[in-house]
Design a protein around this motif. Structure first.
Motif, PDB file in Angstrom:
ATOM      1  N   LYS A 167      40.462 -26.715 -38.290  1.00 31.66           N
ATOM      2  CA  LYS A 167      39.685 -26.116 -39.369  1.00 31.66           C
ATOM      3  C   LYS A 167      40.327 -24.804 -39.782  1.00 31.66           C
ATOM      4  O   LYS A 167      40.523 -23.916 -38.949  1.00 31.66           O
ATOM      5  CB  LYS A 167      38.239 -25.872 -38.913  1.00 31.66           C
ATOM      6  N   ASP A 168      40.671 -24.716 -41.048  1.00 32.33           N
ATOM      7  CA  ASP A 168      41.280 -23.499 -41.597  1.00 32.33           C
ATOM      8  C   ASP A 168      42.510 -23.082 -40.804  1.00 32.33           C
ATOM      9  O   ASP A 168      42.763 -21.893 -40.574  1.00 32.33           O
ATOM     10  CB  ASP A 168      40.270 -22.348 -41.615  1.00 32.33           C
ATOM     11  N   GLY A 169      43.289 -24.063 -40.362  1.00 28.11           N
ATOM     12  CA  GLY A 169      44.514 -23.781 -39.631  1.00 28.11           C
ATOM     13  C   GLY A 169      44.331 -23.547 -38.144  1.00 28.11           C
ATOM     14  O   GLY A 169      45.318 -23.435 -37.403  1.00 28.11           O
ATOM     15  N   ASP A 170      43.078 -23.467 -37.674  1.00 27.52           N
ATOM     16  CA  ASP A 170      42.814 -23.259 -36.247  1.00 27.52           C
ATOM     17  C   ASP A 170      42.663 -24.605 -35.555  1.00 27.52           C
ATOM     18  O   ASP A 170      41.902 -25.475 -36.001  1.00 27.52           O
ATOM     19  CB  ASP A 170      41.534 -22.441 -36.049  1.00 27.52           C
TER      20      ASP A 170
END
Length: 389
Positions: A167-170
């Motif tokens: 999510k969002d690069g995480d």
């Protein structure tokens, strides 16, 4: 087969092996512990046709071979023998029909099970393995498994769910458990586990988690996944524990998670241990027909109460911070106590979405850990006295 071994070298392996075999029921070959002398070690193996355990322990071998014995009886005997009485000699007789166990003047005989019963155990995949904390895995199981359904069914809600999320690069690993009225979710960061897991995640039946917890220690473990099985191995590579994966469609839990972010929710923040203490006393007034603790909200306190026709009534007020429009809600008392005991935070926060809608619990010291419990329908009861009759 002929070997000499110290009782203390093998007793833990025999215990772990005996843990997964049925004690009295089931086919005889599933109640077998297999003893194999090979490459200077005694291999101890058992399976219940789903779980598999294999441990390798140092022993003085004078002859190699394989023999299966009645597992529970063999373990119970070795457990009662004392290591200070000398080494154990374990050997098969000349006809390979019996396993003989000797310790000084003590002599015991076990019939050998048919060697055709032996099924080759799953080999640990040596590629793409990951080292992980056994202590942390044990903690994950504890925080999630109490929310998994106890029904021994072929359904996803009888499983723990572990899935990679981005999510969002995480990149995080999400672990969930669900039983219809409770839900627990823990997120953690581990790039190696994230990369190992298949995109659709893995499911492990709850009944296997109990035996996995018995096998786990706080030491580091090695983890591997095949198409059908999940493999665990000790850091010294002496013990291997494997279990089958399940393949069901896990329920979509994002809908009720999203409700916790609505604008019209009410919130309650309260000291966790104070609430557990109050609930424990209130639970004494619960009955089979009324298992609830009723929460009545004030701006700076929450009142917890219970009532029963035979037990009477209980009412306690606790300092708390409350915001929202909700006046009253009911939770199953024992379930809520169990949930609160899985948190470590001094203060817990309740996010209340409705009197019969999901309620979320979080704690500042329990990072990325969320539990959802469903409230119970409030039914007002009128108790009649002799004057009313």
């Amino acid at each position: 087969m002929f070997l000499k071994v110290n009782r203390d070298e093998i007793i833990e392996g025999l215990q772990k092996s005996a843990n997964i075999i049925p004690a009295k029921t089931g086919a005889a070959f599933l109640r077998t512990i297999w003893l194999q002398c090979e490459n200077g070690n005694l291999n101890i193996m058992s399976t219940d046709s789903n779980l598999e355990f294999m441990g390798s322990y140092p022993a003085a071998l004078e002859g190699e071979g394989l023999a299966g014995v009645q597992g529970r009886a063999f373990y119970d005997l070795v457990k009662q023998l004392r290591s200070d009485q000398g080494e154990l000699t374990i050997r098969t007789d000349e006809s390979d029909q019996n396993v003989l166990v000797e310790q000084k003047a003590r002599k015991y005989k076990f019939p050998v099970n048919d060697p055709e019963w032996f099924q080759k155990f799953s080999s640990f995949p040596e590629d793409n393995t990951v080292y992980w904390s056994g202590d942390f895995l044990h903690e994950i199981i504890d925080k999630i498994s109490f929310c998994i359904s106890d029904e021994d069914s072929m359904e996803a809600i009888a499983c723990i769910y572990m899935v990679p999320r981005e999510k969002d690069g995480d990149k995080t690993v999400e672990v969930c458990g669900l039983n219809g009225h409770q839900f627990a979710m823990l997120n953690f960061v581990n790039d190696d586990i994230f990369a190992m897991l298949p995109e659709e995640g893995v499911l492990i039946q709850k009944k296997y988690l109990t035996e996995l917890k018995k096998w786990l220690t706080a030491d580091e473990i090695e983890l591997a996944i095949s198409n059908k099985r999940l493999f665990f191995r000790t850091g010294d590579k002496r013990e291997t524990f494997t279990l089958p994966l399940s393949y069901y469609q896990y329920p979509n839990y994002n809908n009720f998670l999203a409700r916790l972010g609505d604008d019209n929710v009410s919130t309650l923040e309260v000291n966790r241990l104070d609430l557990v203490d109050a609930l424990s006393r209130v639970a004494l007034f619960n009955t089979d027909s009324n298992r609830c603790a009723y929460f009545t909200f004030g701006e700076s306190e929450v009142t917890v109460s219970a009532q029963g026709q035979e037990t009477g009534t209980a009412r306690e007020s606790i300092d708390a911070a409350f915001s929202g429009d909700m006046a009253r809600i009911a939770f199953p008392t024992r379930n809520l106590i169990e949930i609160l005991n899985h948190f470590a935070s001094p203060t817990v926060k309740f996010t209340l979405t409705g009197t019969e809608a999901p309620c979320g619990l979080t704690g500042s010291d329990d990072k990325d850990y969320n539990v959802i419990v469903m409230p119970m329908m409030i039914q007002e009861e009128t108790y009649y006295t002799e004057e009313n009759a």
